[in-house]
Design an enzyme around this catalytic site. Structure first.
Site, PDB file in Angstrom:
ATOM      1  N   LYS A   1      -9.143  25.720  10.230  1.00  0.00           N
ATOM      2  CA  LYS A   1      -8.223  26.592   9.498  1.00  0.00           C
ATOM      3  C   LYS A   1      -8.551  28.052   9.752  1.00  0.00           C
ATOM      4  O   LYS A   1      -9.720  28.419   9.887  1.00  0.00           O
ATOM      5  CB  LYS A   1      -8.326  26.342   7.987  1.00  0.00           C
ATOM      6  CG  LYS A   1      -7.609  25.110   7.512  1.00  0.00           C
ATOM      7  CD  LYS A   1      -7.710  25.050   6.002  1.00  0.00           C
ATOM      8  CE  LYS A   1      -6.619  24.188   5.401  1.00  0.00           C
ATOM      9  NZ  LYS A   1      -6.706  24.242   3.927  1.00  0.00           N
TER      10      LYS A   1
ATOM     11  N   GLY B   1      -0.190  29.398   5.661  1.00  0.00           N
ATOM     12  CA  GLY B   1       1.121  28.994   6.155  1.00  0.00           C
ATOM     13  C   GLY B   1       1.058  28.015   7.301  1.00  0.00           C
ATOM     14  O   GLY B   1       2.038  27.812   8.006  1.00  0.00           O
TER      15      GLY B   1
ATOM     16  N   GLU C   1     -13.018  22.184   7.686  1.00  0.00           N
ATOM     17  CA  GLU C   1     -13.176  21.414   6.455  1.00  0.00           C
ATOM     18  C   GLU C   1     -12.872  19.943   6.696  1.00  0.00           C
ATOM     19  O   GLU C   1     -12.177  19.572   7.635  1.00  0.00           O
ATOM     20  CB  GLU C   1     -12.317  21.986   5.325  1.00  0.00           C
ATOM     21  CG  GLU C   1     -10.840  21.834   5.528  1.00  0.00           C
ATOM     22  CD  GLU C   1     -10.036  22.470   4.397  1.00  0.00           C
ATOM     23  OE1 GLU C   1     -10.485  23.487   3.841  1.00  0.00           O
ATOM     24  OE2 GLU C   1      -8.966  21.944   4.087  1.00  0.00           O
TER      25      GLU C   1
ATOM     26  N   HIS D   1      -2.434  18.634  -3.677  1.00  0.00           N
ATOM     27  CA  HIS D   1      -2.590  20.085  -3.730  1.00  0.00           C
ATOM     28  C   HIS D   1      -2.295  20.523  -5.161  1.00  0.00           C
ATOM     29  O   HIS D   1      -1.174  20.404  -5.645  1.00  0.00           O
ATOM     30  CB  HIS D   1      -1.604  20.728  -2.747  1.00  0.00           C
ATOM     31  CG  HIS D   1      -1.601  22.212  -2.773  1.00  0.00           C
ATOM     32  ND1 HIS D   1      -1.944  22.977  -1.682  1.00  0.00           N
ATOM     33  CD2 HIS D   1      -1.313  23.084  -3.757  1.00  0.00           C
ATOM     34  CE1 HIS D   1      -1.854  24.245  -2.000  1.00  0.00           C
ATOM     35  NE2 HIS D   1      -1.476  24.338  -3.256  1.00  0.00           N
TER      36      HIS D   1
ATOM     37  N   GLU E   1      -8.500  28.094  -1.746  1.00  0.00           N
ATOM     38  CA  GLU E   1      -8.303  29.519  -1.503  1.00  0.00           C
ATOM     39  C   GLU E   1      -7.625  30.178  -2.689  1.00  0.00           C
ATOM     40  O   GLU E   1      -7.121  29.507  -3.586  1.00  0.00           O
ATOM     41  CB  GLU E   1      -7.462  29.746  -0.252  1.00  0.00           C
ATOM     42  CG  GLU E   1      -6.048  29.199  -0.356  1.00  0.00           C
ATOM     43  CD  GLU E   1      -5.255  29.379   0.933  1.00  0.00           C
ATOM     44  OE1 GLU E   1      -5.674  28.804   1.954  1.00  0.00           O
ATOM     45  OE2 GLU E   1      -4.241  30.067   0.910  1.00  0.00           O
TER      46      GLU E   1
ATOM     47  N   ARG F   1      -1.183  37.090  -5.010  1.00  0.00           N
ATOM     48  CA  ARG F   1       0.202  37.564  -5.128  1.00  0.00           C
ATOM     49  C   ARG F   1       0.980  36.623  -6.029  1.00  0.00           C
ATOM     50  O   ARG F   1       0.490  35.583  -6.430  1.00  0.00           O
ATOM     51  CB  ARG F   1       0.852  37.561  -3.745  1.00  0.00           C
ATOM     52  CG  ARG F   1       0.741  36.182  -3.104  1.00  0.00           C
ATOM     53  CD  ARG F   1       1.564  36.007  -1.869  1.00  0.00           C
ATOM     54  NE  ARG F   1       1.102  34.888  -1.082  1.00  0.00           N
ATOM     55  CZ  ARG F   1       1.412  33.611  -1.292  1.00  0.00           C
ATOM     56  NH1 ARG F   1       2.189  33.289  -2.321  1.00  0.00           N
ATOM     57  NH2 ARG F   1       0.940  32.648  -0.528  1.00  0.00           N
TER      58      ARG F   1
ATOM     59  N   ARG G   1      12.867  23.444  -3.577  1.00  0.00           N
ATOM     60  CA  ARG G   1      13.300  24.513  -2.670  1.00  0.00           C
ATOM     61  C   ARG G   1      14.465  23.994  -1.835  1.00  0.00           C
ATOM     62  O   ARG G   1      14.330  22.967  -1.164  1.00  0.00           O
ATOM     63  CB  ARG G   1      12.163  24.921  -1.740  1.00  0.00           C
ATOM     64  CG  ARG G   1      10.935  25.402  -2.477  1.00  0.00           C
ATOM     65  CD  ARG G   1       9.944  26.000  -1.495  1.00  0.00           C
ATOM     66  NE  ARG G   1       8.653  26.223  -2.146  1.00  0.00           N
ATOM     67  CZ  ARG G   1       7.677  26.946  -1.613  1.00  0.00           C
ATOM     68  NH1 ARG G   1       7.837  27.490  -0.416  1.00  0.00           N
ATOM     69  NH2 ARG G   1       6.540  27.118  -2.257  1.00  0.00           N
TER      70      ARG G   1
END
Lengths: 157, 456
Positions: B159, B165, B201, B209, B290, B294, B340
């Site tokens: 990663k 993204g 990882e 998630h 992580e 924002r 979405r």
């Protein structure tokens, strides 16, 4: 006072005068400029019209004849150099220095015409072709937006 | 009472509309920057003022710090909201705001550097005794990556340290693929983020998630607004999110909420943040992944279950006001789902489908919120992302929130562009989703292979 950045561009008095002066010096027969809701149409054929709201009457110097508003606008002959970015418009390379160009000056392709400054980054506006500078459409130091017409050039030939 | 009076909205699409709405609610003036392609956008129609800063290309408009700051200066803005994506996690923008005397709605440059660098955030987590996914620190060479693989075992994930993204990310199953994958991922990360550093990882086969929404004010108060589950993804792009994350083991739930609050507290952070965790279904444990420094796309599900407006809180915090709620006043009620809807064709491998929206009619109700910038006649250009709308529903429980989401998707009418609405309707109707038997690759590995897009 510098017009606030971000309000819809409009045909204000200095701009109308600059455009009329440019037209006077040109050999064009007709000129139509549309900015936002305002439209300025000038013609040498005894027709003059200034279609500006809300002061259409006061801004028209000699409204001899009014064309129907659906008349097809005559495209601005010549070239208009637009702002490449939001920023500040500078006519000189540095404060106090003479301007790069004045109306009436002849320029070659790629000659610098002005600067648009974005956070100390100087974007040089260059002439897209050889020709005569007809009008400078923004005040020195003005805040300009992307796509705003800045300099009118009448190309050679 | 807000300490800021005029906000520059440095974003586009639905999130620009969302920020304008929060500014309206806070009584703050707005200036929107647009590219030449967005002069007629919904946000441009709603903002108090609009400044066109560049051509459609994002690198010459929404990604250009100089132009955004110049627009803020030129319009007398005293604050700047970056939204998500674009410049939102660039410490340079936060720094440029400080230098220009503009309040950045988000963390200061130092806190953003500390949270945005994944390797640094992991070190911090480790130092606080927070479980971090089995993985390495930054690997800088092929030898390092092989040593890390030896320790962690295959399969593993490479990663990017500098961004997310899915870019700069590679899954490695076989030892002989390790070196090639490292070179490719590092080059991709270098190109995408200007930072070719990677870390390694362990690859978890059945991962969920789960993330925690945090708000932190200048006085040092740090609260969490509960957790979200963003397990339903495709190629690391989230598609459906929900709050709260269903059926977390009691210990895991308590520990991640506590870990997120401690992490953000340790950073001297101001504003909204999200701490992401990977929950290993098979092992029953979790690891910190992580911090996102924002506002996130999926923030509305937390808003619907807590009743707290996260964007308004961001503006209050930026203005120096304390949080409007105390930790003990945060209450979770019911369940929320976000879907979405993208302008993509699921039948053609989710190919983006730009075009003119001829018809747009979205159902809105007490339990259905639609965050969008679409309207009939608006054109989805190929310059930006494909998100059309977020359909967010709530219910007394998960089952009713899902049922309402499916009802809303059935009633969404879009003509002119293909969308993912039908696909999401079928995902939400799948028994595995109802039972919570999904993982982060469930859509790719289990759902899509048997999905009949025609619905027959």
């Amino acid at each position: 006072m510098t017009p606030p950045l971000g309000t819809p561009a409009e045909l204000d008095q200095p701009l109308v005068h600059a455009l009329l002066a440019a037209f006077d010096r040109s050999d064009w027969l007709e000129m139509t400029v549309t900015i936002g809701n305002d439209r300025l149409h000038v013609s040498r054929r005894g027709l003059r019209e200034v279609d500006e709201e809300p002061e259409a009457e006061s801004a028209a110097p000699e409204a001899v004849h009014t064309e129907p508003t659906h008349a097809t606008p005559v495209p601005l002959t010549g070239m208009v150099v637009e702002s490449p970015s939001v920023g500040l418009f500078w006519r000189s390379p540095s404060p106090g220095a003479p301007p790069f160009v004045e109306p009436g000056a002849h320029v070659s392709a790629d000659d610098t015409l002005a600067i648009v400054e974005v956070m100390k980054l100087m974007n040089h506006l260059v002439a897209p072709a050889a020709g005569t500078v007809r009008a400078i459409l923004a005040e020195n130091g003005a805040r300009v937006e992307y796509g705003q017409p800045l300099i009118a050039i009448d190309p050679d030939g | 009472m807000s300490g800021i009076s005029r906000v520059l909205v440095a974003n586009r699409g639905e999130i620009a509309v969302r920020i304008l709405r929060a500014c309206f609610d806070e009584g703050v003036e707005t200036v929107l920057v647009v590219s030449d392609a967005d002069r007629g956008s919904l946000a441009a129609q709603l903002a108090d003022r609009v400044v066109c800063i560049g051509p459609p290309s994002a690198s010459e408009s929404y990604l250009d710090i100089g132009r955004v700051i110049a627009a803020a200066h030129g319009t007398g803005c005293d604050a700047l909201h970056p939204g998500y994506g674009f410049l939102s996690e660039r410490p340079e923008l936060s720094e440029a705001c400080v230098e220009s005397g503009i309040t950045f709605v988000g963390p200061g440059p130092e806190a953003m550097r500390g949270s945005g660098d994944k390797a640094e955030a992991r070190s911090l987590a480790r130092s606080l005794g927070i479980a971090v996914g089995h993985g390495s620190d930054v690997v800088a060479s092929e030898a390092d990556v092989e040593a890390a693989a030896e320790k962690i075992g295959l399969p593993l994930l490479l990663k990017a340290a500098g961004g997310g993204g899915g870019r700069g990310m590679r899954r490695v199953e076989r030892p002989e693929d390790l070196r090639g994958a490292w070179a490719a991922a590092s080059a991709e990360a270098e190109q995408a983020f200007g930072d070719g550093r990677l870390f390694v990882e362990r690859f978890v086969r059945r991962a969920r998630h789960v993330e925690v929404q945090i708000l932190a004010d200048r006085a040092g108060t740090v609260i969490h607004l509960g957790h979200r589950d963003c397990t339903l993804q495709r190629r690391y792009q989230k598609l459906i999110e929900e709050a709260p994350a269903p059926d977390l083991p009691g210990a895991v739930e308590k520990e991640i909420l506590d870990a997120a609050v401690r992490l953000i507290g340790a950073l001297g952070y101001e504003g909204a943040a999200t701490c992401e965790f990977l929950v290993d279904e098979e092992r029953g444990d979790y690891g910190f992944l992580e911090i996102n420094a924002r506002l996130q796309v999926e923030h509305p599900v937390s808003e619907l279950v807590t009743g707290i407006d996260i964007v308004r809180e961001q503006l209050r915090i930026a203005g120096g006001s304390p949080l409007s709620v105390r930790p003990e006043e945060v209450k979770m009620r019911g369940h929320a789902i976000e879907v979405r809807v993208n302008a993509e064709s699921p039948e053609r491998d989710f190919l983006p489908t730009p075009g003119r929206i001829e018809t747009w009619a979205a159902p809105i109700g007490t339990d259905v919120r639609v965050d969008t910038a679409c309207f009939p006649g608006w054109t989805i250009t190929p310059f930006y992302d494909s998100l059309l709308a977020k359909i967010i529903t709530r219910g007394a429980d998960r089952e009713s929130a899902i049922a309402t989401a499916r009802d809303a998707l059935r009633r969404l009418r879009v003509e002119g562009v293909e969308t993912t609405a039908r696909f999401s309707l079928d995902v939400l109707g799948h028994p595995d989703v109802a039972a919570g038997r999904t993982h982060t690759r469930w859509i790719e590995d289990e759902f899509l292979p048997s999905w009949n897009g025609a619905g027959g």
